[in-house]
Design a protein around this motif. Sequence first.
Motif, mmCIF file in Angstrom:
data_model
loop_
_atom_site.group_PDB
_atom_site.id
_atom_site.type_symbol
_atom_site.label_atom_id
_atom_site.label_comp_id
_atom_site.label_asym_id
_atom_site.label_seq_id
_atom_site.Cartn_x
_atom_site.Cartn_y
_atom_site.Cartn_z
ATOM 1 N N ALA A 147 0.841 -1.115 -0.053
ATOM 2 C CA ALA A 147 -0.136 0.033 -0.031
ATOM 3 C C ALA A 147 0.813 1.179 0.040
ATOM 4 O O ALA A 147 1.605 1.394 1.106
ATOM 5 C CB ALA A 147 -0.865 0.040 1.169
ATOM 6 N N ASN A 148 0.852 1.925 -1.063
ATOM 7 C CA ASN A 148 1.624 3.198 -1.311
ATOM 8 C C ASN A 148 1.333 4.436 -0.940
ATOM 9 O O ASN A 148 0.041 4.708 -1.459
ATOM 10 C CB ASN A 148 2.363 3.081 -2.863
ATOM 11 C CG ASN A 148 3.347 3.842 -3.150
ATOM 12 O OD1 ASN A 148 4.508 4.056 -2.074
ATOM 13 N ND2 ASN A 148 3.460 4.600 -4.174
ATOM 14 N N PHE A 149 2.003 5.438 -0.284
ATOM 15 C CA PHE A 149 1.297 6.660 0.269
ATOM 16 C C PHE A 149 2.379 7.501 -0.311
ATOM 17 O O PHE A 149 3.667 7.493 -0.307
ATOM 18 C CB PHE A 149 1.029 6.647 1.541
ATOM 19 C CG PHE A 149 -0.155 5.774 2.103
ATOM 20 C CD1 PHE A 149 -1.254 6.151 1.937
ATOM 21 C CD2 PHE A 149 0.317 4.335 2.237
ATOM 22 C CE1 PHE A 149 -2.253 5.172 2.294
ATOM 23 C CE2 PHE A 149 -0.502 3.375 2.421
ATOM 24 C CZ PHE A 149 -1.971 4.040 2.432
ATOM 25 N N GLN A 150 1.953 8.927 -0.665
ATOM 26 C CA GLN A 150 3.132 10.037 -0.912
ATOM 27 C C GLN A 150 3.817 10.464 0.482
ATOM 28 O O GLN A 150 4.646 11.360 0.250
ATOM 29 C CB GLN A 150 2.378 11.173 -1.839
ATOM 30 C CG GLN A 150 1.443 11.883 -1.028
ATOM 31 C CD GLN A 150 0.748 13.096 -1.667
ATOM 32 O OE1 GLN A 150 1.329 13.913 -2.164
ATOM 33 N NE2 GLN A 150 -0.475 13.066 -2.146
ATOM 34 N N GLY A 151 3.304 10.314 1.467
ATOM 35 C CA GLY A 151 3.947 11.040 2.604
ATOM 36 C C GLY A 151 3.496 10.202 3.942
ATOM 37 O O GLY A 151 2.667 9.184 3.981
ATOM 38 N N ALA A 152 4.227 10.418 5.036
ATOM 39 C CA ALA A 152 3.779 9.615 6.190
ATOM 40 C C ALA A 152 2.430 9.768 6.938
ATOM 41 O O ALA A 152 1.860 9.084 7.201
ATOM 42 C CB ALA A 152 4.992 10.086 7.187
ATOM 43 N N ALA A 153 1.959 11.031 6.733
ATOM 44 C CA ALA A 153 0.684 11.529 7.213
ATOM 45 C C ALA A 153 -0.479 10.506 6.773
ATOM 46 O O ALA A 153 -1.205 9.931 7.619
ATOM 47 C CB ALA A 153 0.217 12.862 7.085
ATOM 48 N N PRO A 154 -0.574 10.447 5.521
ATOM 49 C CA PRO A 154 -1.639 9.572 4.828
ATOM 50 C C PRO A 154 -1.276 8.044 5.324
ATOM 51 O O PRO A 154 -2.213 7.252 5.752
ATOM 52 C CB PRO A 154 -1.696 9.789 3.668
ATOM 53 C CG PRO A 154 -0.550 10.342 3.260
ATOM 54 C CD PRO A 154 -0.023 11.161 4.350
ATOM 55 N N LEU A 155 -0.086 7.720 5.470
ATOM 56 C CA LEU A 155 0.423 6.301 5.706
ATOM 57 C C LEU A 155 0.033 5.942 7.145
ATOM 58 O O LEU A 155 -0.565 5.041 7.342
ATOM 59 C CB LEU A 155 1.723 6.010 5.572
ATOM 60 C CG LEU A 155 2.567 4.649 6.085
ATOM 61 C CD1 LEU A 155 1.806 3.743 5.283
ATOM 62 C CD2 LEU A 155 3.956 4.831 5.541
ATOM 63 N N PHE A 156 0.288 6.843 8.002
ATOM 64 C CA PHE A 156 -0.158 6.663 9.525
ATOM 65 C C PHE A 156 -1.389 6.554 9.944
ATOM 66 O O PHE A 156 -2.071 5.916 10.623
ATOM 67 C CB PHE A 156 0.598 7.566 10.496
ATOM 68 C CG PHE A 156 2.161 7.001 10.717
ATOM 69 C CD1 PHE A 156 2.375 5.793 11.202
ATOM 70 C CD2 PHE A 156 3.398 7.696 10.250
ATOM 71 C CE1 PHE A 156 3.600 5.386 11.453
ATOM 72 C CE2 PHE A 156 4.640 7.516 10.486
ATOM 73 C CZ PHE A 156 4.791 6.086 10.866
ATOM 74 N N GLU A 157 -2.263 7.496 8.873
ATOM 75 C CA GLU A 157 -3.845 7.163 8.992
ATOM 76 C C GLU A 157 -4.163 5.815 8.672
ATOM 77 O O GLU A 157 -5.305 5.255 9.286
ATOM 78 C CB GLU A 157 -4.446 8.311 8.013
ATOM 79 C CG GLU A 157 -4.326 10.032 8.470
ATOM 80 C CD GLU A 157 -5.051 9.935 10.015
ATOM 81 O OE1 GLU A 157 -6.398 9.227 9.958
ATOM 82 O OE2 GLU A 157 -4.884 11.131 10.483
ATOM 83 N N ALA A 158 -3.338 5.226 7.811
ATOM 84 C CA ALA A 158 -4.059 4.011 7.287
ATOM 85 C C ALA A 158 -3.564 2.933 8.323
ATOM 86 O O ALA A 158 -4.314 2.156 8.720
ATOM 87 C CB ALA A 158 -3.281 3.449 6.382
ATOM 88 N N GLN A 159 -2.470 3.245 8.945
ATOM 89 C CA GLN A 159 -2.227 2.087 9.931
ATOM 90 C C GLN A 159 -3.046 2.464 11.421
ATOM 91 O O GLN A 159 -3.362 1.439 12.094
ATOM 92 C CB GLN A 159 -0.636 2.589 10.563
ATOM 93 C CG GLN A 159 -0.176 1.462 11.495
ATOM 94 C CD GLN A 159 1.396 1.429 11.639
ATOM 95 O OE1 GLN A 159 1.965 2.502 12.132
ATOM 96 N NE2 GLN A 159 1.915 0.291 11.447
#
Length: 323
Positions: A65-77
């Motif tokens: 699952a690929n994201f452009q930055g940490a903020a949306p990535l951690f929303e996913a986590q």
Amino acid sequence: MSALKLSRRTWLAQGAALSLAVASPLRTMAQAKATLVLGDQAGGLRSLFEASKALDDAPFAYRWANFQGAAPLFEAQRSAAVDTAMAGDLPVLAAAVGKTPLKIVATRVGKPESLGIVVQPDSPLRHVADLRGKTVIVSSARGSISQYQLYGALEEAGVRRDEVTVKFVLPTDAAAAFASKQIDAWAIFDPYYTIALQQGGRILRDGRGINTALGFITASEHSLADAAKREAIVQFLDRLARAGDWALANPEAYAQAYSQLTRLPIASARIITARASVAGRPVSEADITALQTVADRSARDGILPTRVDVRAITDTQLWKRPA
């Protein structure tokens, strides 16, 4: 066409390749014990594994699952959409403050020149002190490594934070605005940083002497509580170390694989991969100390609303790299 004249459409096309938050097809094998969703930023981890083939025949199923930055990535986590995530030091702390149920389970070591403050090639801004009274765009969100780097640079230059207007914009949006010269100064990280420089941007100050250059792999507490997933995460970390060893020994092959996955020019890919967080290792006491320093300074400077106890969000027992 000159690199300086690349259109907003070109930036957005490149950004789309880096930022699509979509999962790759499921990779599996017979009698897989668990399925992991591996969170990534701008294709960095996936390209490392695909180049090294370190996940071939993995004893678990997985998808990216690929994201452009940490903020949306951690929303996913936070929402349990990914089992693992990778990010720099401050975004991990910001995620913890935001009540993301995570544990730091591994360390990755990069280079601090992989981020910085970039200005237009013809900008009159020559020193960090020149940012007084100016607006600086920070990517990707509050609590990013770029915010920490900017605040450190301002302090170093004797500039009060209230003398600079800071706005937070996600990388691909900021990239398009920078390319069309709507942004004077941009605090950003790789791969967007290297792209901006190769398109004519000029470095005002990079992260050397400010940022730790440490990145971390986190696992969600929910995933760690599942025995099968916990075992799969350990196996994933074993293979992460193997992939890092391969990349350090085969830098050109790694750059080629990164270029193919992200559709970035090979010249950019070589720079980005050469200073990326590649080597993976268990979290050490020195890592905890370094991250605690970032946490304390960030709380002091108001980057984080409260102090984070790094040891409390770290699991040093999960993974012990095989000798």
